[in-house]
Design a protein around this motif. Structure first.
Motif, PDB file in Angstrom:
ATOM      1  N   GLU A 142       0.897  -1.219  -0.066  1.00  0.00           N
ATOM      2  CA  GLU A 142       0.009   0.112   0.046  1.00  0.00           C
ATOM      3  C   GLU A 142       0.607   1.335  -0.070  1.00  0.00           C
ATOM      4  O   GLU A 142       1.786   1.325   0.766  1.00  0.00           O
ATOM      5  CB  GLU A 142      -0.743  -0.081   1.173  1.00  0.00           C
ATOM      6  CG  GLU A 142      -1.901   1.327   1.226  1.00  0.00           C
ATOM      7  CD  GLU A 142      -2.471   1.170   2.528  1.00  0.00           C
ATOM      8  OE1 GLU A 142      -3.653   0.527   2.668  1.00  0.00           O
ATOM      9  OE2 GLU A 142      -2.495   1.996   3.382  1.00  0.00           O
ATOM     10  N   VAL A 143       0.606   2.124  -0.793  1.00  0.00           N
ATOM     11  CA  VAL A 143       1.132   3.426  -0.859  1.00  0.00           C
ATOM     12  C   VAL A 143      -0.019   4.549  -0.223  1.00  0.00           C
ATOM     13  O   VAL A 143      -1.083   4.752  -1.074  1.00  0.00           O
ATOM     14  CB  VAL A 143       1.613   3.857  -2.172  1.00  0.00           C
ATOM     15  CG1 VAL A 143       2.026   5.221  -2.184  1.00  0.00           C
ATOM     16  CG2 VAL A 143       3.009   2.971  -2.418  1.00  0.00           C
ATOM     17  N   GLN A 144       0.431   5.416   0.424  1.00  0.00           N
ATOM     18  CA  GLN A 144      -0.462   6.643   0.796  1.00  0.00           C
ATOM     19  C   GLN A 144       0.015   7.799   0.046  1.00  0.00           C
ATOM     20  O   GLN A 144       1.589   8.129   0.269  1.00  0.00           O
ATOM     21  CB  GLN A 144      -0.681   6.771   2.195  1.00  0.00           C
ATOM     22  CG  GLN A 144      -1.490   5.763   2.906  1.00  0.00           C
ATOM     23  CD  GLN A 144      -1.856   6.057   4.297  1.00  0.00           C
ATOM     24  OE1 GLN A 144      -0.990   6.600   5.030  1.00  0.00           O
ATOM     25  NE2 GLN A 144      -2.972   5.733   4.784  1.00  0.00           N
ATOM     26  N   TYR A 145      -0.510   8.802  -0.478  1.00  0.00           N
ATOM     27  CA  TYR A 145      -0.087   9.968  -1.120  1.00  0.00           C
ATOM     28  C   TYR A 145      -0.198  11.112  -0.012  1.00  0.00           C
ATOM     29  O   TYR A 145      -1.013  10.988   1.130  1.00  0.00           O
ATOM     30  CB  TYR A 145      -0.776  10.275  -2.505  1.00  0.00           C
ATOM     31  CG  TYR A 145      -0.835   9.148  -3.528  1.00  0.00           C
ATOM     32  CD1 TYR A 145       0.434   9.243  -4.275  1.00  0.00           C
ATOM     33  CD2 TYR A 145      -1.487   8.003  -3.238  1.00  0.00           C
ATOM     34  CE1 TYR A 145       0.808   8.436  -5.034  1.00  0.00           C
ATOM     35  CE2 TYR A 145      -1.076   7.097  -4.511  1.00  0.00           C
ATOM     36  CZ  TYR A 145      -0.020   7.275  -5.266  1.00  0.00           C
ATOM     37  OH  TYR A 145       0.278   6.174  -6.370  1.00  0.00           O
ATOM     38  N   ALA A 146       0.461  12.287  -0.373  1.00  0.00           N
ATOM     39  CA  ALA A 146       0.203  13.467   0.281  1.00  0.00           C
ATOM     40  C   ALA A 146      -0.033  14.810  -0.573  1.00  0.00           C
ATOM     41  O   ALA A 146       0.965  14.774  -1.685  1.00  0.00           O
ATOM     42  CB  ALA A 146       1.409  13.631   1.740  1.00  0.00           C
ATOM     43  N   LEU A 147      -0.477  15.615   0.119  1.00  0.00           N
ATOM     44  CA  LEU A 147      -0.184  17.074  -0.562  1.00  0.00           C
ATOM     45  C   LEU A 147       0.701  17.801   0.309  1.00  0.00           C
ATOM     46  O   LEU A 147       0.762  17.458   1.516  1.00  0.00           O
ATOM     47  CB  LEU A 147      -1.640  18.054  -0.803  1.00  0.00           C
ATOM     48  CG  LEU A 147      -2.446  17.405  -1.832  1.00  0.00           C
ATOM     49  CD1 LEU A 147      -3.811  18.409  -1.599  1.00  0.00           C
ATOM     50  CD2 LEU A 147      -2.047  17.789  -3.299  1.00  0.00           C
ATOM     51  N   GLU A 148       1.677  18.661  -0.153  1.00  0.00           N
ATOM     52  CA  GLU A 148       2.601  19.214   0.473  1.00  0.00           C
ATOM     53  C   GLU A 148       2.671  20.777  -0.302  1.00  0.00           C
ATOM     54  O   GLU A 148       2.579  21.078  -1.204  1.00  0.00           O
ATOM     55  CB  GLU A 148       3.894  18.449   0.031  1.00  0.00           C
ATOM     56  CG  GLU A 148       5.146  19.212   0.848  1.00  0.00           C
ATOM     57  CD  GLU A 148       6.455  18.453   0.789  1.00  0.00           C
ATOM     58  OE1 GLU A 148       7.475  19.096   0.734  1.00  0.00           O
ATOM     59  OE2 GLU A 148       6.551  17.391   0.483  1.00  0.00           O
ATOM     60  N   GLY A 149       2.894  21.692   0.936  1.00  0.00           N
ATOM     61  CA  GLY A 149       3.063  22.979   0.719  1.00  0.00           C
ATOM     62  C   GLY A 149       4.392  23.273   1.487  1.00  0.00           C
ATOM     63  O   GLY A 149       4.457  22.967   2.620  1.00  0.00           O
ATOM     64  N   SER A 150       5.152  24.201   0.903  1.00  0.00           N
ATOM     65  CA  SER A 150       6.450  25.075   1.362  1.00  0.00           C
ATOM     66  C   SER A 150       6.388  26.455   1.578  1.00  0.00           C
ATOM     67  O   SER A 150       6.063  26.819   0.650  1.00  0.00           O
ATOM     68  CB  SER A 150       7.497  24.482   0.395  1.00  0.00           C
ATOM     69  OG  SER A 150       7.630  23.133   0.393  1.00  0.00           O
ATOM     70  N   VAL A 151       6.540  26.909   2.724  1.00  0.00           N
ATOM     71  CA  VAL A 151       6.785  28.179   3.069  1.00  0.00           C
ATOM     72  C   VAL A 151       8.288  28.288   3.173  1.00  0.00           C
ATOM     73  O   VAL A 151       9.027  27.968   3.863  1.00  0.00           O
ATOM     74  CB  VAL A 151       6.000  28.648   4.401  1.00  0.00           C
ATOM     75  CG1 VAL A 151       6.442  29.785   4.937  1.00  0.00           C
ATOM     76  CG2 VAL A 151       4.592  28.582   4.191  1.00  0.00           C
ATOM     77  N   PHE A 152       8.675  29.398   2.431  1.00  0.00           N
ATOM     78  CA  PHE A 152      10.240  29.591   2.462  1.00  0.00           C
ATOM     79  C   PHE A 152      10.750  30.384   3.630  1.00  0.00           C
ATOM     80  O   PHE A 152      11.656  29.815   4.044  1.00  0.00           O
ATOM     81  CB  PHE A 152      10.544  30.708   1.178  1.00  0.00           C
ATOM     82  CG  PHE A 152      10.224  29.741  -0.269  1.00  0.00           C
ATOM     83  CD1 PHE A 152      10.307  28.488  -0.401  1.00  0.00           C
ATOM     84  CD2 PHE A 152      10.061  30.710  -1.445  1.00  0.00           C
ATOM     85  CE1 PHE A 152      10.111  28.016  -1.800  1.00  0.00           C
ATOM     86  CE2 PHE A 152       9.942  30.188  -2.675  1.00  0.00           C
ATOM     87  CZ  PHE A 152       9.787  29.025  -2.835  1.00  0.00           C
ATOM     88  N   VAL A 153       9.975  31.163   4.100  1.00  0.00           N
ATOM     89  CA  VAL A 153      10.498  31.853   5.181  1.00  0.00           C
ATOM     90  C   VAL A 153       9.642  31.844   6.335  1.00  0.00           C
ATOM     91  O   VAL A 153       8.230  32.399   6.188  1.00  0.00           O
ATOM     92  CB  VAL A 153      10.647  33.636   5.142  1.00  0.00           C
ATOM     93  CG1 VAL A 153      11.293  34.008   6.290  1.00  0.00           C
ATOM     94  CG2 VAL A 153      11.723  33.471   4.030  1.00  0.00           C
TER      95      VAL A 153
END
Length: 495
Positions: A293-304
């Motif tokens: 099984e593979v689970q997925y994710a959404l990712e968001g990056s804040v630079f500072v």
């Protein structure tokens, strides 16, 4: 079987080793910094041999500190800085060039070439990533172009590529194992996250020989054995650092999310077995692979994120210790209408505006240092709120609560304001070393220390739970003005 799990946490600036017992108690920790190499502006490198030597040193130091023998170690787990690229000679075991770090921007031109050749949509659809120099693919191409004879040796099967987890696993097993896990593979910009296989189209476009690439496995299984003090110890857990933190926070169900408050901020939401393509500027990635099984994710990056507090300390000289920001922020009841947008190097998700620049708006004659400090603190929470909103739009999954970790999660003012501006609970765990803990969980599952995720979930303990207290009308007004301030910062550096 041993009773301890050894987590190797190989980060961007230091290598750490943490020893956990079966009750997830931290028994001992050791840490060693290593050199950051900046050959030119925007270039960042590491000596891969120093990465290995520093990681090996802390591994042995933590055993000595705890007075624990290798025979007592049930499993080793690895978590690592993601995207950083190592290419080494299969016969000699020596890197042919320094590791090119995830932060390095030297391959931006190669990414532009891929986009001009029409590969942009294919990369986004196949890998879930935005085409960028951040990821490993173009770093491999750069090394093969710059090191004499490298392309020919790679085609002959004499060179190996790996992200840092693969490099450490290869060294730990004496060169016997060349593998990675699905989370790290998903950060290379070469991996089809639907088919769970290396993508031949991108490999051909970048002329990267398939023979260089590691075998891709799940995040929790026995990959091989390390020789420690004459004992064979299984290495059986691997995950990239942000995915390891998601697992360490026991975000196992769709809609559960964690945010790591470090120099920047990394917010990951588990979307379960369903891959969710973002329409709101987020990255789709693999959260974890367990068994089939593979689970997925959404990712968001804040630079500072926390870096804005370092800026107030070092460049503005508003205080001498970062933790003082919390004290000053609470000396005023609000920011007096001041907003600070810390777009010092542009804005990351969900805006992706490389021409945005930092700004402070709403200043008046009555503005004091404390107002600006408070505005800086609040800016971290506002940026995370923007990511949460984007994730909820993409998934249709309302976030029940946000789990927080990282250095800035110690800041009580920031955590309370985060709960208020999200209108959601913010939960900080007792064990804040969630990245290493996630690697330990993955290794412990494979070694039989823990039976399943349900048993692990019972071990997770909340230290502080911050409840939202702000009135809805005030929250809406603050967010409205924050977005007005963001609008002032956007596009500022455009020619």
């Amino acid at each position: 079987m041993g009773t301890y799990i050894l987590a190797l946490d190989q980060g961007t600036t230091s290598s750490r080793a943490i020893l956990f017992d079966a009750k997830q108690t931290m028994v001992a920790m050791a840490q060693k910094e290593f050199a950051q190499i900046y050959p030119r502006q925007g270039w960042v490198e590491h000596d891969a041999m120093e990465i290995w030597s520093s990681q090996y040193a802390v591994m042995m130091e933590v055993l000595a500190k705890a007075d624990v023998s290798a025979e007592e170690i049930a499993a080793i787990g690895i978590t690592n800085q993601r995207e950083t690229t190592v290419v080494w000679d299969k016969k000699t075991g020596r890197p042919i060039y320094n590791a090119i770090v995830w932060q390095c921007r030297r391959t931006a031109g190669l990414v532009d070439d891929l986009l001009q050749q029409g590969y942009g949509d294919h990369i986004r659809k196949t890998t879930g990533l935005m085409p960028d120099a951040y990821f490993s693919a173009t770093k491999i191409r750069w090394i093969l172009d710059r090191v004499e004879g490298a392309q020919e040796k790679a085609e002959a099967g004499e060179l190996l590529f790996g992200t840092v987890d693969t490099w450490l696993l290869w060294k730990l097993t004496g060169g016997a194992v060349h593998m990675t896990d699905v989370t790290n593979a998903s950060r290379t910009m070469l991996f089809d996250i639907r088919k769970l296989a290396w993508d031949e189209t991108i490999l051909r476009a970048l002329r990267i020989p398939r023979a260089m690439l590691p075998q891709v496995r799940s995040s929790s299984e026995i990959y091989g054995y390390a020789q420690l003090q004459g004992c064979r110890v299984p290495v059986c857990g691997i995950a990239g650092d942000q995915q390891a933190a998601l697992f360490g926070q026991t975000c196992f169900a769709p809609g559960e999310a964690k945010n790591t408050y470090g120099t920047g901020c990394f917010l990951l939401m588990n979307t379960g077995t369903q891959l969710c393509e973002s329409s709101n500027g987020l990255i789709t990635t693999i959260a974890i692979g367990l068994g089939d099984e593979v689970q997925y994710a959404l990712e968001g990056s804040v630079f500072v994120g926390g870096a804005v507090i370092q800026w107030l300390r070092d460049e503005m000289c508003f205080f001498t210790e970062s933790q003082d920001a919390e004290y000053y922020a609470q000396k005023v009841p609000d920011t007096g209408g001041v907003y600070l947008v810390p777009a010092f190097t542009g804005l990351g998700a969900p805006y992706w505006d490389m021409y945005a620049r930092g700004c402070i708006v709403g200043l008046s004659r009555g503005t004091k240092r404390e107002h600006i400090i408070r505005a800086a603190q609040e800016s971290i929470a506002y940026q995370v709120a923007d990511l949460v909103e984007a994730m909820e739009k993409d998934t249709g999954l309302p976030l029940a609560a946000l789990k927080a970790d990282g250095g800035a999660s110690r800041d009580r003012f920031l955590m309370q304001f985060q709960a208020d501006i999200l209108h959601k609970e913010v939960r900080r765990p007792v064990i804040r070393e969630t990245t290493a803990l996630g690697a330990a969980y993955l290794a412990g599952l494979a070694a039989g220390v823990w039976k399943d995720r349900e048993e692990i979930q019972k071990l997770w303990a909340c230290d502080v739970c911050y409840q939202p207290q702000m009135e809805a009308e005030k929250r809406r007004a603050l967010l409205h003005d924050w977005h007005r301030a963001v609008g002032r910062s956007r596009g500022w550096a455009e020619a």
